[in-house]
Design a protein around this motif. Sequence first.
Motif, PDB file in Angstrom:
ATOM      1  N   HIS A 166       0.805  -1.223   0.000  1.00  0.00           N
ATOM      2  CA  HIS A 166       0.000   0.000   0.000  1.00  0.00           C
ATOM      3  C   HIS A 166       0.840   1.275   0.000  1.00  0.00           C
ATOM      4  O   HIS A 166       0.500   2.257  -0.678  1.00  0.00           O
ATOM      5  N   GLU A 167       1.930   1.306   0.728  1.00  0.00           N
ATOM      6  CA  GLU A 167       2.762   2.506   0.768  1.00  0.00           C
ATOM      7  C   GLU A 167       3.349   2.800  -0.613  1.00  0.00           C
ATOM      8  O   GLU A 167       3.397   3.958  -1.046  1.00  0.00           O
ATOM      9  N   SER A 168       3.770   1.756  -1.312  1.00  0.00           N
ATOM     10  CA  SER A 168       4.348   1.965  -2.642  1.00  0.00           C
ATOM     11  C   SER A 168       3.275   2.351  -3.656  1.00  0.00           C
ATOM     12  O   SER A 168       3.568   3.040  -4.644  1.00  0.00           O
ATOM     13  N   ILE A 169       2.035   1.954  -3.424  1.00  0.00           N
ATOM     14  CA  ILE A 169       0.934   2.399  -4.277  1.00  0.00           C
ATOM     15  C   ILE A 169       0.772   3.910  -4.137  1.00  0.00           C
ATOM     16  O   ILE A 169       0.585   4.642  -5.117  1.00  0.00           O
ATOM     17  N   GLY A 170       0.851   4.394  -2.894  1.00  0.00           N
ATOM     18  CA  GLY A 170       0.763   5.832  -2.668  1.00  0.00           C
ATOM     19  C   GLY A 170       1.885   6.581  -3.355  1.00  0.00           C
ATOM     20  O   GLY A 170       1.664   7.665  -3.921  1.00  0.00           O
ATOM     21  N   TYR A 171       3.098   6.017  -3.315  1.00  0.00           N
ATOM     22  CA  TYR A 171       4.232   6.665  -3.987  1.00  0.00           C
ATOM     23  C   TYR A 171       4.035   6.661  -5.503  1.00  0.00           C
ATOM     24  O   TYR A 171       4.274   7.677  -6.182  1.00  0.00           O
ATOM     25  N   ALA A 172       3.594   5.539  -6.066  1.00  0.00           N
ATOM     26  CA  ALA A 172       3.387   5.464  -7.516  1.00  0.00           C
ATOM     27  C   ALA A 172       2.311   6.456  -7.953  1.00  0.00           C
ATOM     28  O   ALA A 172       2.419   7.093  -9.010  1.00  0.00           O
ATOM     29  N   ASP A 173       1.261   6.609  -7.144  1.00  0.00           N
ATOM     30  CA  ASP A 173       0.213   7.569  -7.443  1.00  0.00           C
ATOM     31  C   ASP A 173       0.769   8.997  -7.407  1.00  0.00           C
ATOM     32  O   ASP A 173       0.439   9.836  -8.263  1.00  0.00           O
ATOM     33  N   HIS A 174       1.647   9.263  -6.442  1.00  0.00           N
ATOM     34  CA  HIS A 174       2.299  10.573  -6.350  1.00  0.00           C
ATOM     35  C   HIS A 174       3.175  10.822  -7.584  1.00  0.00           C
ATOM     36  O   HIS A 174       3.195  11.936  -8.131  1.00  0.00           O
ATOM     37  N   ALA A 175       3.901   9.793  -8.042  1.00  0.00           N
ATOM     38  CA  ALA A 175       4.741   9.923  -9.234  1.00  0.00           C
ATOM     39  C   ALA A 175       3.888  10.241 -10.459  1.00  0.00           C
ATOM     40  O   ALA A 175       4.292  11.029 -11.331  1.00  0.00           O
ATOM     41  N   LEU A 176       2.695   9.639 -10.532  1.00  0.00           N
ATOM     42  CA  LEU A 176       1.781   9.947 -11.635  1.00  0.00           C
ATOM     43  C   LEU A 176       1.327  11.399 -11.586  1.00  0.00           C
ATOM     44  O   LEU A 176       1.228  12.063 -12.616  1.00  0.00           O
ATOM     45  N   ARG A 177       1.045  11.899 -10.376  1.00  0.00           N
ATOM     46  CA  ARG A 177       0.633  13.294 -10.223  1.00  0.00           C
ATOM     47  C   ARG A 177       1.711  14.238 -10.765  1.00  0.00           C
ATOM     48  O   ARG A 177       1.430  15.176 -11.519  1.00  0.00           O
ATOM     49  N   LYS A 178       2.962  13.937 -10.403  1.00  0.00           N
ATOM     50  CA  LYS A 178       4.069  14.777 -10.851  1.00  0.00           C
ATOM     51  C   LYS A 178       4.244  14.673 -12.377  1.00  0.00           C
ATOM     52  O   LYS A 178       4.581  15.655 -13.039  1.00  0.00           O
ATOM     53  N   PHE A 179       4.036  13.467 -12.909  1.00  0.00           N
ATOM     54  CA  PHE A 179       4.142  13.267 -14.359  1.00  0.00           C
ATOM     55  C   PHE A 179       3.117  14.131 -15.093  1.00  0.00           C
ATOM     56  O   PHE A 179       3.449  14.834 -16.062  1.00  0.00           O
ATOM     57  N   PHE A 180       1.870  14.085 -14.660  1.00  0.00           N
ATOM     58  CA  PHE A 180       0.835  14.852 -15.332  1.00  0.00           C
ATOM     59  C   PHE A 180       1.048  16.351 -15.145  1.00  0.00           C
ATOM     60  O   PHE A 180       0.733  17.145 -16.051  1.00  0.00           O
ATOM     61  N   LYS A 181       1.588  16.744 -14.022  1.00  0.00           N
ATOM     62  CA  LYS A 181       1.875  18.160 -13.805  1.00  0.00           C
ATOM     63  C   LYS A 181       2.922  18.655 -14.799  1.00  0.00           C
ATOM     64  O   LYS A 181       2.783  19.730 -15.407  1.00  0.00           O
ATOM     65  N   THR A 182       3.975  17.845 -14.998  1.00  0.00           N
ATOM     66  CA  THR A 182       5.014  18.202 -15.969  1.00  0.00           C
ATOM     67  C   THR A 182       4.491  18.110 -17.394  1.00  0.00           C
ATOM     68  O   THR A 182       4.730  18.992 -18.226  1.00  0.00           O
TER      69      THR A 182
END
Length: 638
Positions: A462-478
């Motif tokens: 679950h913790e790594s799911i949260g990190y992967a979701d955060h990485a997606l947020r940063k990807f879409f922001k860029t």
Amino acid sequence: MATNFRHPSYTSTIMFDSAFKLLLRRLGLMLCLYMLLRLLFYIFNYSAFADASSGQTFLAFVYGLRFDLAAITAVNAPFILLSLFPIGNILNPSYQRFLKVWFIVTNAPFIALALVDVEFFKFIGKRSSNELATITGDILDQLGQLAQYYWYLILAFVVFLILLSKIYPKQTAPVIVQKNIMVRSLRLLLVAALAVMAIRGGIQLKPLRVNHAFVLEPASLGHLSLNSPFTFIKGIGQPQLEQKHFFPDEQSLVTAMAFDPGKFSHPTEEQRQENVVVIILESFSAEYVGALNNGKGYTPFLDSLSTQGLLFHNAFANGRKSIEALPSVLAGLPSLMQEPYITSAYQANRLVGLGTVLQDAGYHTAFFHGAANGTMGFNNFSKIAGVQEYYGLDEYPEELREKDFDGQWGIFDEPYLQYVSRTLTEYKKPFFATLFTLSSHHPYTIPGKYKGRFPKGELEIHESIGYADHALRKFFKTASKQPWYSNTLFIITADHTQKSADPAYQNELGHYRVPLIIFHPTQDLQNINLKQVVQHADLYPTIVDYLNIKTDKVLPFGRSVFDTGKTGNAILYNNNSYFLVQQDQVVELDQEDQAKVYSFPDLTPSPSLNPEAEQKLKAYVQYYRNAMVHNKLYFWND
């Protein structure tokens, strides 16, 4: 003169004595013979490679040396051992005559196999594998007729054996025998190590496989680079599919599957010039997505993105492993056998991927995966699917590699997705890119600076799911700041499910339930039934449909999610039974070909069986199995 005479100019430590030189010459002879067989194969099957330029064909011949070395070494491994045996006089004339007989008898069946494939390739469209074992009876029954019709192959076989016997290298120079047993033993160990390297095709991550041949353009040249002994050896021990005969002919199959082979051949609208980015998330179960579970989840960014796009509530992966996801997503081919397609006996079958179709439509195509090159055969399969460029760990900027490496698999999701965004900006438009993440893979490592930032949850993933979701947020922001963003269709799904804490997902269907989001920054994608059953195999026809691409290479398993005239379904296989999932019921076909029906989604046994659904599932199973065996996935235009 005694045969163990040692020339005075050589010492007892010389490694390249007469026996070793003879071995190299004899194996070199086989290498030349295999190349001659490849030339013969090319001449007889020229039409299959006519689209390739002379330069591409030459490269296929050169690349074939790798497969020739692997096959020759595997076939002649005992011969190599006997030729360098550390004890006794291995240059004794009687022993050398024995070696010659062994050499010819051992290689003869494989020469025959290569010659058979000169003609057999026309029927099956690939080099022979272990399917020959399933038709041995038919061959024996028709042996006389076959011999009469293909007499020239028998003649060629005899000529090759005579040629092999006549030019088999013999000892002509002064006999030099290495007497030191210890040195001879060490030499044998060194040669054995080199032989293992030759058989596995080098020191790369994964041993050489059949699909490694399909890296050149056009993909058909892979069959030229291969040799029949290699494909046959690789097929030994791999399971063969039993054919099914629920329906008498192909037309009845098409009818039962409600399949229109020409569905996308004549689009009425002009082709769209939009980019497409498919993001495959590692090990994301639908269970982890809050928007699918009344807000209980670990994906705040995906939850927010789903409100702007299409979030399907009943989406299914067509397999349980990462290696099974790519054929479903990039070729519309679900995983319906025990062995993943990428490593199966059918991996050289003709398969037209989404990359190929989009390339023909003017797209630049790429695949990104931050793991070691060769992981799960993604690099080779992406080539088979028509993807032009593969980006793995080796392509990631060297100056950033050590800093961004997760210590296990590859590059952490956040920096890797930023790298992908920058790379896409440099591409010629339109482009098609597939991005496969990895941070949510066991052991679920996240960067140290994020420790404690994401919910630990009930499971270690679950913790790594949260990190992967955060990485997606940063990807879409860029990405949103890039010029290509506003003209891009994004499709986000997962390769397969992972551990479960919710009893609602702990059943046969829950093991396959993944998220699926379709999002476009500037296009309205509403008026779609989000409760419809969808699957990975639907993504290929969905993209083709959305872009108005002309093609007749869409397999029957999938349908466009934008096609409101068709009912959605998913086809699954759990290594025991097949399942057809529909919005009102689930049909199971067991190993005895008995059908059972359950309600959807709770899988409660139901007394009423829809005959059309049963027939449809049986049609899918027959089509998949028989088309795989006969290499006829596209029978309507073969």
